[in-house]
Motif scaffolding. Structure first.
Motif, mmCIF file in Angstrom:
data_model
loop_
_atom_site.group_PDB
_atom_site.id
_atom_site.type_symbol
_atom_site.label_atom_id
_atom_site.label_comp_id
_atom_site.label_asym_id
_atom_site.label_seq_id
_atom_site.Cartn_x
_atom_site.Cartn_y
_atom_site.Cartn_z
ATOM 1 N N VAL A 113 0.851 -1.188 0.000
ATOM 2 C CA VAL A 113 0.000 0.000 0.000
ATOM 3 C C VAL A 113 0.886 1.237 0.000
ATOM 4 O O VAL A 113 2.079 1.166 0.261
ATOM 5 N N ARG A 114 0.262 2.374 -0.307
ATOM 6 C CA ARG A 114 0.950 3.660 -0.199
ATOM 7 C C ARG A 114 0.295 4.433 0.932
ATOM 8 O O ARG A 114 -0.905 4.717 0.901
ATOM 9 N N PHE A 115 1.081 4.765 1.955
ATOM 10 C CA PHE A 115 0.590 5.571 3.070
ATOM 11 C C PHE A 115 0.717 7.035 2.675
ATOM 12 O O PHE A 115 1.807 7.520 2.400
ATOM 13 N N THR A 116 -0.411 7.740 2.634
ATOM 14 C CA THR A 116 -0.426 9.107 2.121
ATOM 15 C C THR A 116 -0.226 10.159 3.207
ATOM 16 O O THR A 116 0.453 11.152 2.982
ATOM 17 N N ASP A 117 -0.852 9.961 4.373
ATOM 18 C CA ASP A 117 -0.749 10.963 5.430
ATOM 19 C C ASP A 117 -1.066 10.336 6.779
ATOM 20 O O ASP A 117 -1.499 9.184 6.853
ATOM 21 N N VAL A 118 -0.834 11.138 7.831
ATOM 22 C CA VAL A 118 -1.138 10.705 9.195
ATOM 23 C C VAL A 118 -1.608 11.931 9.975
ATOM 24 O O VAL A 118 -1.157 13.043 9.736
ATOM 25 N N SER A 119 -2.557 11.704 10.873
ATOM 26 C CA SER A 119 -3.047 12.755 11.757
ATOM 27 C C SER A 119 -3.404 12.102 13.088
ATOM 28 O O SER A 119 -3.188 10.899 13.258
ATOM 29 N N ARG A 120 -3.993 12.878 13.998
ATOM 30 C CA ARG A 120 -4.395 12.301 15.278
ATOM 31 C C ARG A 120 -5.490 11.252 15.108
ATOM 32 O O ARG A 120 -5.690 10.415 15.979
ATOM 33 N N LEU A 121 -6.197 11.272 13.972
ATOM 34 C CA LEU A 121 -7.224 10.264 13.712
ATOM 35 C C LEU A 121 -6.642 8.956 13.196
ATOM 36 O O LEU A 121 -7.289 7.926 13.273
ATOM 37 N N GLY A 122 -5.438 8.987 12.626
ATOM 38 C CA GLY A 122 -4.826 7.758 12.136
ATOM 39 C C GLY A 122 -4.124 7.969 10.806
ATOM 40 O O GLY A 122 -3.787 9.089 10.424
ATOM 41 N N PHE A 123 -3.938 6.875 10.078
ATOM 42 C CA PHE A 123 -3.228 6.892 8.801
ATOM 43 C C PHE A 123 -4.200 6.893 7.633
ATOM 44 O O PHE A 123 -5.273 6.295 7.699
ATOM 45 N N GLY A 124 -3.800 7.541 6.542
ATOM 46 C CA GLY A 124 -4.503 7.437 5.276
ATOM 47 C C GLY A 124 -3.656 6.569 4.363
ATOM 48 O O GLY A 124 -2.438 6.717 4.302
ATOM 49 N N LEU A 125 -4.288 5.641 3.675
ATOM 50 C CA LEU A 125 -3.548 4.786 2.754
ATOM 51 C C LEU A 125 -4.349 4.559 1.492
ATOM 52 O O LEU A 125 -5.572 4.727 1.475
ATOM 53 N N GLU A 126 -3.658 4.207 0.408
ATOM 54 C CA GLU A 126 -4.298 3.950 -0.882
ATOM 55 C C GLU A 126 -3.899 2.578 -1.395
ATOM 56 O O GLU A 126 -2.745 2.168 -1.282
ATOM 57 N N VAL A 127 -4.911 1.892 -1.974
ATOM 58 C CA VAL A 127 -4.740 0.560 -2.547
ATOM 59 C C VAL A 127 -5.423 0.562 -3.913
ATOM 60 O O VAL A 127 -6.367 1.320 -4.144
ATOM 61 N N ASP A 128 -4.964 -0.308 -4.808
ATOM 62 C CA ASP A 128 -5.514 -0.345 -6.163
ATOM 63 C C ASP A 128 -6.772 -1.183 -6.300
ATOM 64 O O ASP A 128 -7.427 -1.144 -7.343
ATOM 65 N N ASP A 129 -7.144 -1.969 -5.301
ATOM 66 C CA ASP A 129 -8.317 -2.834 -5.436
ATOM 67 C C ASP A 129 -9.164 -2.791 -4.167
ATOM 68 O O ASP A 129 -8.872 -2.067 -3.229
ATOM 69 N N PHE A 130 -10.232 -3.604 -4.151
ATOM 70 C CA PHE A 130 -11.163 -3.625 -3.017
ATOM 71 C C PHE A 130 -10.829 -4.737 -2.020
ATOM 72 O O PHE A 130 -11.710 -5.243 -1.343
ATOM 73 N N SER A 131 -9.575 -5.109 -1.897
ATOM 74 C CA SER A 131 -9.203 -6.239 -1.050
ATOM 75 C C SER A 131 -9.179 -5.914 0.440
ATOM 76 O O SER A 131 -9.146 -6.820 1.264
ATOM 77 N N VAL A 132 -9.222 -4.651 0.813
ATOM 78 C CA VAL A 132 -9.191 -4.249 2.218
ATOM 79 C C VAL A 132 -10.619 -4.202 2.755
ATOM 80 O O VAL A 132 -11.506 -3.628 2.138
ATOM 81 N N ARG A 133 -10.836 -4.835 3.905
ATOM 82 C CA ARG A 133 -12.177 -4.896 4.495
ATOM 83 C C ARG A 133 -12.328 -3.879 5.623
ATOM 84 O O ARG A 133 -11.385 -3.632 6.377
ATOM 85 N N MET A 134 -13.524 -3.335 5.723
ATOM 86 C CA MET A 134 -13.831 -2.347 6.761
ATOM 87 C C MET A 134 -13.868 -3.000 8.141
ATOM 88 O O MET A 134 -14.267 -4.154 8.283
ATOM 89 N N ASN A 135 -13.466 -2.218 9.160
ATOM 90 C CA ASN A 135 -13.487 -2.610 10.573
ATOM 91 C C ASN A 135 -12.646 -3.849 10.875
ATOM 92 O O ASN A 135 -12.891 -4.536 11.865
ATOM 93 N N GLU A 136 -11.670 -4.143 10.049
ATOM 94 C CA GLU A 136 -10.743 -5.250 10.279
ATOM 95 C C GLU A 136 -9.437 -4.700 10.840
ATOM 96 O O GLU A 136 -9.041 -3.572 10.534
ATOM 97 N N VAL A 137 -8.770 -5.496 11.651
ATOM 98 C CA VAL A 137 -7.484 -5.117 12.227
ATOM 99 C C VAL A 137 -6.380 -5.665 11.322
ATOM 100 O O VAL A 137 -6.386 -6.845 10.968
ATOM 101 N N TYR A 138 -5.452 -4.795 10.951
ATOM 102 C CA TYR A 138 -4.330 -5.175 10.089
ATOM 103 C C TYR A 138 -3.014 -4.860 10.786
ATOM 104 O O TYR A 138 -2.871 -3.804 11.410
ATOM 105 N N ASP A 139 -2.065 -5.770 10.657
ATOM 106 C CA ASP A 139 -0.686 -5.477 11.045
ATOM 107 C C ASP A 139 -0.078 -4.708 9.888
ATOM 108 O O ASP A 139 -0.320 -5.048 8.725
ATOM 109 N N SER A 140 0.701 -3.685 10.184
ATOM 110 C CA SER A 140 1.265 -2.895 9.096
ATOM 111 C C SER A 140 2.760 -2.725 9.276
ATOM 112 O O SER A 140 3.292 -2.879 10.382
ATOM 113 N N MET A 141 3.408 -2.418 8.184
ATOM 114 C CA MET A 141 4.822 -2.093 8.179
ATOM 115 C C MET A 141 4.945 -0.851 7.311
ATOM 116 O O MET A 141 4.552 -0.845 6.147
#
Length: 195
Positions: A113-141
């Motif tokens: 993924v491409r992480f675009t920004d961060v704020s006190r609310l969290g991270f913004g990221l962009e993906v090319d497809d619909f593979s990311v599910r809402m309200n799921e917990v992801y480990d990130s690097m």
């Protein structure tokens, strides 16, 4: 360069402001003092006084940020606090541009993924497809120059753009060491953009 004085561990040290922005300051030190990352210092000149936190140290320079800076509002949130902030549509929080790459993973499925920004609310990221599910917990690097950080993220928001899907993720948890790396990365990235 403007002269500045710093109160640190009961002693006053002199320095010169090498670079100053509202969110951080780089100070040149003529004498060596044992500053440590995370320590609080009071900086003052003839007209102003700030309470600052040491972010990075070098032999003759330190980078400090005001303790009330928005960068210190970035941290892991409880779900109640996140819901309260999310519902207040009239509030706008400062975000810091990242534009860096990383991965998110769930059940041994790794997505770049491409992480675009961060704020006190969290991270913004962009993906090319619909593979990311809402309200799921992801480990990130997330790649921060030569280092990486590994927060746990919860996907809370999705927005379909022209070529990608933008997701907003709450920070479920992040270690204090990774949080310090992220804050230093944001400050140095901001410094590089200004110069």
């Amino acid at each position: 360069m403007k002269e500045i004085q710093m109160l640190y561990k009961g002693k006053v040290h002199k320095g010169e402001i090498a670079y100053e922005q509202p969110d951080f300051m780089e100070i040149s030190l003529p004498d060596e003092a044992e500053y440590s990352s995370g320590d609080a210092i009071i900086c003052f000149d003839r007209f102003r006084r700030w309470t600052m936190k040491v972010m990075r140290t070098a032999t003759s320079r330190i980078i400090v940020a005001p303790v009330n800076s928005e960068i210190f509002q970035i941290q892991g949130h409880s779900p109640i606090a996140y819901e309260e902030l999310y519902r207040q549509e009239d509030k706008v929080f400062k975000s810091f541009k990242l534009n860096t790459f990383g991965t998110i993973s769930e059940d041994f499925k790794i997505r770049s993924v491409r992480f675009t920004d961060v704020s006190r609310l969290g991270f913004g990221l962009e993906v090319d497809d619909f593979s990311v599910r809402m309200n799921e917990v992801y480990d990130s690097m997330i790649i921060c120059d030569e280092e990486t950080i590994h927060p746990k993220l919860i996907v809370r928001y999705a927005h379909i753009l022209e070529k990608t899907i933008r997701y907003g993720c709450e920070i479920k948890s992040i270690s204090s060491k990774d949080l310090h790396k992220l804050r230093c990365y944001l400050l140095t990235k901001q410094f590089a953009q200004e110069v």
